[in-house]
Design a protein around this motif. Structure first.
Motif, PDB file in Angstrom:
ATOM      1  N   VAL A   1       0.813  -1.219   0.000  1.00  0.00           N
ATOM      2  CA  VAL A   1       0.000   0.000   0.000  1.00  0.00           C
ATOM      3  C   VAL A   1       0.846   1.268   0.000  1.00  0.00           C
TER       4      VAL A   1
ATOM      5  N   LEU B   1      -9.972  -3.731  13.222  1.00  0.00           N
ATOM      6  CA  LEU B   1     -10.819  -4.199  12.115  1.00  0.00           C
ATOM      7  C   LEU B   1     -11.940  -5.090  12.638  1.00  0.00           C
TER       8      LEU B   1
ATOM      9  N   ARG C   1     -13.898   7.274  -0.525  1.00  0.00           N
ATOM     10  CA  ARG C   1     -13.110   6.854  -1.671  1.00  0.00           C
ATOM     11  C   ARG C   1     -11.976   5.941  -1.280  1.00  0.00           C
ATOM     12  N   LYS C   2     -11.707   5.865   0.003  1.00  0.00           N
ATOM     13  CA  LYS C   2     -10.640   4.957   0.415  1.00  0.00           C
ATOM     14  C   LYS C   2     -10.944   4.398   1.793  1.00  0.00           C
ATOM     15  N   ASP C   3     -10.446   3.229   2.020  1.00  0.00           N
ATOM     16  CA  ASP C   3     -10.601   2.581   3.318  1.00  0.00           C
ATOM     17  C   ASP C   3      -9.374   1.699   3.480  1.00  0.00           C
ATOM     18  N   VAL C   4      -8.275   2.370   3.718  1.00  0.00           N
ATOM     19  CA  VAL C   4      -7.026   1.621   3.851  1.00  0.00           C
ATOM     20  C   VAL C   4      -6.087   2.403   4.760  1.00  0.00           C
TER      21      VAL C   4
ATOM     22  N   ARG D   1     -15.789  -4.418  12.249  1.00  0.00           N
ATOM     23  CA  ARG D   1     -16.585  -5.443  11.608  1.00  0.00           C
ATOM     24  C   ARG D   1     -17.805  -5.786  12.477  1.00  0.00           C
TER      25      ARG D   1
ATOM     26  N   MET E   1      -4.975  -9.955   6.426  1.00  0.00           N
ATOM     27  CA  MET E   1      -4.918  -8.522   6.687  1.00  0.00           C
ATOM     28  C   MET E   1      -3.649  -7.878   6.130  1.00  0.00           C
ATOM     29  N   THR E   2      -2.516  -8.486   6.402  1.00  0.00           N
ATOM     30  CA  THR E   2      -1.277  -7.876   5.920  1.00  0.00           C
ATOM     31  C   THR E   2      -0.978  -8.294   4.480  1.00  0.00           C
TER      32      THR E   2
ATOM     33  N   LYS F   1      -4.162  -3.522  14.825  1.00  0.00           N
ATOM     34  CA  LYS F   1      -4.996  -3.318  13.653  1.00  0.00           C
ATOM     35  C   LYS F   1      -6.034  -4.433  13.507  1.00  0.00           C
TER      36      LYS F   1
ATOM     37  N   CYS G   1       1.136  -0.419   8.256  1.00  0.00           N
ATOM     38  CA  CYS G   1       0.838  -1.639   8.998  1.00  0.00           C
ATOM     39  C   CYS G   1       2.104  -2.456   9.109  1.00  0.00           C
TER      40      CYS G   1
ATOM     41  N   LEU H   1      -7.268  -1.988  -3.800  1.00  0.00           N
ATOM     42  CA  LEU H   1      -6.224  -1.645  -2.837  1.00  0.00           C
ATOM     43  C   LEU H   1      -6.648  -0.470  -1.951  1.00  0.00           C
ATOM     44  N   LEU H   2      -7.427   0.450  -2.530  1.00  0.00           N
ATOM     45  CA  LEU H   2      -7.880   1.616  -1.761  1.00  0.00           C
ATOM     46  C   LEU H   2      -8.908   1.234  -0.695  1.00  0.00           C
ATOM     47  N   PHE H   3      -9.439   0.019  -0.814  1.00  0.00           N
ATOM     48  CA  PHE H   3     -10.427  -0.431   0.173  1.00  0.00           C
ATOM     49  C   PHE H   3      -9.931  -1.683   0.888  1.00  0.00           C
ATOM     50  N   ALA H   4      -8.622  -1.779   1.009  1.00  0.00           N
ATOM     51  CA  ALA H   4      -8.019  -2.996   1.559  1.00  0.00           C
ATOM     52  C   ALA H   4      -8.532  -3.323   2.956  1.00  0.00           C
ATOM     53  N   ASP H   5      -8.768  -2.295   3.770  1.00  0.00           N
ATOM     54  CA  ASP H   5      -9.189  -2.566   5.152  1.00  0.00           C
ATOM     55  C   ASP H   5     -10.553  -3.242   5.200  1.00  0.00           C
ATOM     56  N   GLY H   6     -11.492  -2.659   4.474  1.00  0.00           N
ATOM     57  CA  GLY H   6     -12.848  -3.192   4.502  1.00  0.00           C
ATOM     58  C   GLY H   6     -12.912  -4.600   3.938  1.00  0.00           C
TER      59      GLY H   6
ATOM     60  N   SER I   1     -11.309  -6.980   6.317  1.00  0.00           N
ATOM     61  CA  SER I   1     -12.127  -7.221   7.499  1.00  0.00           C
ATOM     62  C   SER I   1     -13.295  -8.161   7.173  1.00  0.00           C
TER      63      SER I   1
ATOM     64  N   MET J   1     -12.900  -6.082  -7.157  1.00  0.00           N
ATOM     65  CA  MET J   1     -11.840  -5.530  -6.306  1.00  0.00           C
ATOM     66  C   MET J   1     -10.835  -6.602  -5.892  1.00  0.00           C
TER      67      MET J   1
ATOM     68  N   ARG K   1      -2.518  -6.325   1.501  1.00  0.00           N
ATOM     69  CA  ARG K   1      -1.913  -5.014   1.269  1.00  0.00           C
ATOM     70  C   ARG K   1      -0.740  -5.112   0.288  1.00  0.00           C
TER      71      ARG K   1
END
Lengths: 448, 603
Positions: free
Chosen positions: A296, B572, B553-556, B576, A379-380, B568, B560, A433-438, A441, A418, A383
């Motif tokens: 990322v 998450l 627009r982003k969720d990252v 969630r 999670m990691t 983290k 990390c 990649l821009l929404f990697a967290d969601g 999760s 995605m 990324r």
């Protein structure tokens, strides 16, 4: 009747595996010890794990907590030492490194990362002690041949020829330079004490000392920063010949002065659109310059990726010494058995005053749980541009009866484009990649 | 033996229960040692809140002028929510002691209670209580009684229930001034059921007032309204300890046990007569209680949905056994899962039920904002008009078929210090109130009367009154009628999809403002998604307000590294779990809080 009949403690020579005196602290209902910030002990199962690693541990992280000044955005553990605690710190650190050394099982270390704080603030004689001790405790042969990777974090204003010489002689072959920006106005906003010239000078000194590999850290989405200014920072870093670049979006971590100032309304944070634009711009420019994004926030020329960080992200085990350092050790049985994660006490005084056969007091210990390790892998791993080993993860989740849930969770994101299945791997697309967290999760929820 | 039947009515905290206890002591019904505060209030909750919820009838004996008097007094609840219970208690009496705090003076509830007593045609005897207090102004308060209630000032009895001062004189007045019960009109037995409670050991215990004839243990009785027959197993009086008697004659009040298992088998207001020798006509009864305020109750934890709902169902069933005035039916909400739509007599009643569920049954409850019961005229396919009752906006049919919406109107009495009159006028008018009268109470206070839609009262009106008048204002209300107004249903659309659970009924003039305020709250409660979410409020098909939740627009996370993994992961996981608690409407996740906060839209 002798006293023995009334004495519940086992006879000498048959000590229980976990002497009652060792792990203290409150006990949760689950029976697992709970370690609070006041913890002054090392959980015995963790201490044991260092000698029971299923394979030699090849990575080591060392945390040097001292800083000359705390920057306003920083949430890493660091202290401005007002008493002279550097000497006792090095002694205690060496003791801890000695305790952990058996985990390397006599095999050479492949990566070392010394971070902080400001490691380069440490006086040369103390570096001398540390490097000498490391040499005697661990096999550093790969560092000398350049096969291994040994990074030290460097604040530009602390660079000296003498220090860099000593580091190079000790085997250090990579510097991570905290430039953050080459724009004085933006550096001031971040409350950084160095100026851009320090960075050029530090890089020159590194080259003179023979430390060829350098990485430059940059921060973007600084309040007031324009896309042009960000572009200029990237190009300056490239012009300096760096082969590795970390570009972090400024993050407002809780309990930092920067966040407090944001809450007080002292400034406007960068707009989300701007941040996304900068993120994408960095990707384009750096890929064009031969440094594609491999994580990322990380870019590198081929073969120049930070192997130490890759070890983190690929869930390899690593040793960790120093206050607030976090480590990772696989349980006997390997990946399928899960792993220990721990975090040393963040308090320097606690670190100095307490020792459990050399190990540091541990603040937080997570004993092995196979599903947790899978979740962390997702999670990691997601990324990384290389993604995660889908086949392997499905096999591991199959054994736990969770494969179908994971497949289901992944499907939604595969359908949206995605998440991509590619050669047995799950890889996030550029937009993913821009929404990697969601996404991570959602997938993690299927296994946790 | 002479008989006197009377009730005690009062504004809350004016000392009704203390007076009742003192009368018991003065007539030696309880010894001083036994006397404990507010003996008649049996429920823990009643004692804690200092209010009486269920009426109790107690019989004591008193000697006056050498003659024995049986005094039956019927304790009444002090709050207007239970006005119905006040009325039915009064129906069993010939007299009422109207207790007024000699320091506080006449309050709004005093006024409303007096209206109830007047409506039941009972003799009212004003009693000024707490004359021992340094701030007591019995003369001024007696003037207020005359001014506001139209009862002669010189009729006021002066007592201190706390010290016992004036109690003997009060007993004398009860014997002398209250009329004796009327004689039997017919030989056949007729008794009015004025209350019923559920007792774990004996089943239903019915409180009766015998008007004609005599009722005996072992009699076969018939309830004339429900047309059920039972055999009396026990008759008695509370003195205040339950004391069995063989029979109850005309004019007497007491309790009756007849192996009745549930309160549903008894209708308060019904007439009991003898099965073998029945009366031809029942006594004049009363209207059953009307549930005017409704809200939904859901288990607070939806994680183990099934079991929590079952626990709640059990609790509600048990509660209905001894509170017949609250109704419930199973509902399902898009957001909150399975729960109950409950009807209450009023706001206090609602609070009490909720508290009892939480306290006695150890349940955690999510309560939606209260609504009132509307009467809606709808036109059927053939053009015929039918009236339906709606107490959930979601149940309102398509506005196209709705001909008229009628809402309950409350006649509201507000007692305020003079300086706040302007503020109260403003508050009432903002709530669509119609000013009726203003009555001089004393140098410092006035009584204002308004007609205000109940729907406007149930949103924090009382809190507003209190805050506007520095706590001095008091209010009470009675429902007067249903009245048609320009009411409409406001629908809420999230991402183009109507969400029934968010719709509301409001006056057309206020619809835009309420719709907008609702959308603003929704916008704050619904997390951003990866896409833009339009929020709309609409009447029929017409959009009256709109808000937009911008897409993120982003969720990252930027960083990390090794030390961040545990932190983290936990973060998450927490996010969630939050997401899991949300309800999906189309592709939009809506947190439970959004549904709750939205229901709180008061303005």
């Amino acid at each position: 009747m002798t006293a023995d009949h009334n004495n519940p403690s086992p006879p000498q020579g048959q000590r229980p595996p976990f002497p009652p005196s060792a792990p203290s602290g409150p006990t949760a209902v689950t029976g697992l010890p709970v370690f609070t910030s006041q913890a002054r002990t090392t959980p015995e199962p963790l201490a044991e794990a260092f000698t029971r690693s299923p394979a030699p541990v090849r990575s080591l992280y060392i945390h040097i907590p001292f800083c000359a000044h705390r920057c306003h955005y920083c949430d890493f553990y660091s202290i401005v030492d007002t008493r002279d605690r550097a000497e006792p710190f090095i002694s205690r650190l060496i003791e801890e490194l000695r305790a952990q050394a058996p985990a390397a099982q006599g095999q050479p270390l492949e990566t070392i990362f010394i971070g902080g704080g400001t490691p380069t603030l440490l006086p040369v004689p103390l570096w001398d002690r540390l490097l000498t001790a490391l040499d005697s405790l661990y096999d550093l042969s790969l560092m000398r041949t350049g096969m291994g990777e040994w990074t030290v974090e460097c604040n530009p204003e602390t660079a000296t020829a003498e220090l860099f010489d000593r580091l190079a002689r000790g085997g250090i072959n990579r510097l991570s330079m905290g430039a953050q920006s080459f724009n004085q106005t933006l550096l001031d906003k971040l409350d950084r004490r160095h100026n851009p010239d320090n960075v050029y000078r530090a890089l020159d000194l590194a080259k003179q000392a023979g430390i060829e590999r350098t990485s430059i850290d940059l921060i973007f989405a600084i309040p007031g920063q324009t896309l042009e200014q960000w572009d200029a920072d990237i190009r300056t870093a490239l012009d300096l010949g760096t082969t590795h670049l970390s570009a972090y979006a400024l993050t407002y971590e809780p309990n930092t002065p920067l966040t407090a100032r944001l809450r007080r309304g002292e400034f406007e944070p960068a707009a989300e659109d701007t941040e996304v634009e900068m993120f994408e711009h960095a990707g384009r420019v750096l890929a064009g310059a031969g440094l594609p994004r491999y994580e990322v926030s990380n870019f590198a020329a081929e073969g120049q990726e930070c192997r130490h960080n890759l070890a983190y992200w690929r869930q390899d085990p690593w040793l960790a010494a120093g206050p607030s350092a976090s480590g990772h050790l696989l349980a006997p049985g390997g990946l399928a058995a899960g792993s220990h994660r721990w975090k040393n006490t963040p308090r320097l005084d606690t670190y100095l005053d307490h020792s459990h056969r050399g190990f540091a007091p541990v603040n937080d210990h997570e004993p092995p749980e196979p599903p947790r390790l899978i979740a962390e892998t997702l999670m990691t791993g997601l990324r990384l541009r290389e993604g995660v080993d889908r086949t392997g993860l499905l096999a591991r989740t199959e054994a736990l009866g969770l494969a179908e849930a994971l497949r289901q969770a992944a499907k939604e994101h595969e359908d949206s484009g995605m998440l991509v299945v590619d050669a047995g791997r799950w890889v996030l697309s550029d937009s993913g990649l821009l929404f990697a967290d969601g996404i991570a999760s959602d997938l993690m929820a299927a296994v946790l | 033996m002479q008989i006197r039947n009377f009730s005690i009515i009062a504004h809350i905290d004016h000392g009704k229960s203390t007076l009742a206890d003192r009368l018991l002591q003065a007539t030696n019904a309880v010894t001083d040692r036994e006397a404990k505060e507010q003996l008649l209030d049996s429920m823990e909750l009643e004692r804690e809140r200092g209010i009486t919820i269920k009426a109790s009838a107690v019989t004591v004996f008193h000697t006056h002028n050498g003659e024995q008097y049986m005094l039956n007094f019927i304790d009444t609840p002090g709050h207007v929510d239970f006005g119905y219970e006040v009325s039915r208690a009064l129906k069993a009496c010939e007299g009422a002691l109207l207790v007024v705090d000699a320091a506080q003076g006449v309050e709004a509830q005093t006024v409303v209670n007096t209206y109830l007593a007047v409506a039941q045609d009972v003799d009212i005897m004003p009693v000024l209580n707490k004359i021992d207090l340094p701030g007591a102004q019995p003369e001024e308060v007696a003037m207020e009684v005359e001014q506001v209630l139209g009862l002669p000032a010189e009729d006021c009895m002066l007592v201190s229930a706390k010290t016992g001062q004036g109690i003997p004189e009060l007993l004398t007045a009860i014997c002398e001034r209250f009329p004796a019960p009327r004689k039997s009109l017919i030989p056949e037995a007729r008794a009015l059921i004025f209350d019923a409670i559920y007792d774990d050991y004996r089943g239903v215990v019915i409180y009766i007032r015998v008007f004609d004839g005599t009722i005996k243990v072992g009699d076969k009785i018939r309830m004339m309204g429900l047309e059920r027959t039972h055999q009396i197993t026990e008759l008695g009086k509370y003195t205040p300890k339950p004391t069995k008697v063989k029979q109850l004659g005309a004019g007497e009040a007491g309790y009756l046990v007849a192996a009745i298992k549930t309160l549903a088998d008894v209708r308060v207001g019904d007439t009991i007569t003898s099965e073998l020798n029945p009366a031809a006509e029942p006594l004049e009864g009363y209207e059953p209680p009307r549930q005017m305020v409704f809200c939904d109750l859901y288990p607070a934890t939806t994680t183990k949905k099934g079991t929590d709902f079952e626990d709640m169902r059990d609790a509600i069933e048990k509660l209905s056994i001894n509170d017949a005035s609250f109704t419930s039916q199973t509902v399902h909400s898009e957001a909150l899962g399975f729960g109950f739509r409950c009807g209450f007599l009023g706001l206090l009643h609602m609070d009490i039920v909720q508290e009892r569920l939480e306290r006695e049954f150890d349940l955690e409850i999510v309560q939606t904002a209260p609504t009132v019961s509307y009467k809606v005229d709808i036109r059927g396919k053939g053009g015929e008009i039918t009236e339906i009752e709606v107490h959930n906006p979601a149940d309102l049919p398509d506005m196209g078929s709705v001909m008229a919406i009628k809402e309950p109107i409350a006649r509201v009495e507000i007692m305020v210090p003079k300086e706040y009159i302007g503020d109260i006028m403003k508050l009432a008018l903002e709530r669509r109130g119609i000013y009726k009268t203003q009555t001089y109470v004393s140098e410092t206070r006035e009584l204002l009367t308004f007609e205000i839609p109940l729907a406007e009262l149930i949103f924090d009106f009382y809190d507003k009154l209190k805050s506007t008048t520095a706590g001095y204002g008091t209010m009470d209300y009675e429902l007067s009628e249903y009245r048609q107004d320009n009411l409409c249903k406001v629908d809420v659309l999230i991402n183009g999809e109507p969400v029934e659970a968010l719709s509301l009924i409001t006056h057309r003039d206020k619809s835009e403002a309420r719709g907008r305020s609702l959308l603003v709250r929704l916008r704050k409660q619904i997390p951003r998604h990866q896409f833009e979410i339009p929020l709309q409020a609409a009447i029929g098909g017409k959009i009256i307000a709109r808000e937009t939740i911008k897409g993120f627009r982003k969720d990252v996370t930027a960083k990390c590294y090794g030390g961040d993994v545990s932190r983290k992961r936990k973060l998450l996981d927490k996010q969630r779990k939050g997401k899991d608690r949300m309800k999906s409407i189309g592709s939009v996740s809506i947190p439970q809080e959004a549904f709750m906060a939205v229901l709180d839209v008061g303005e």
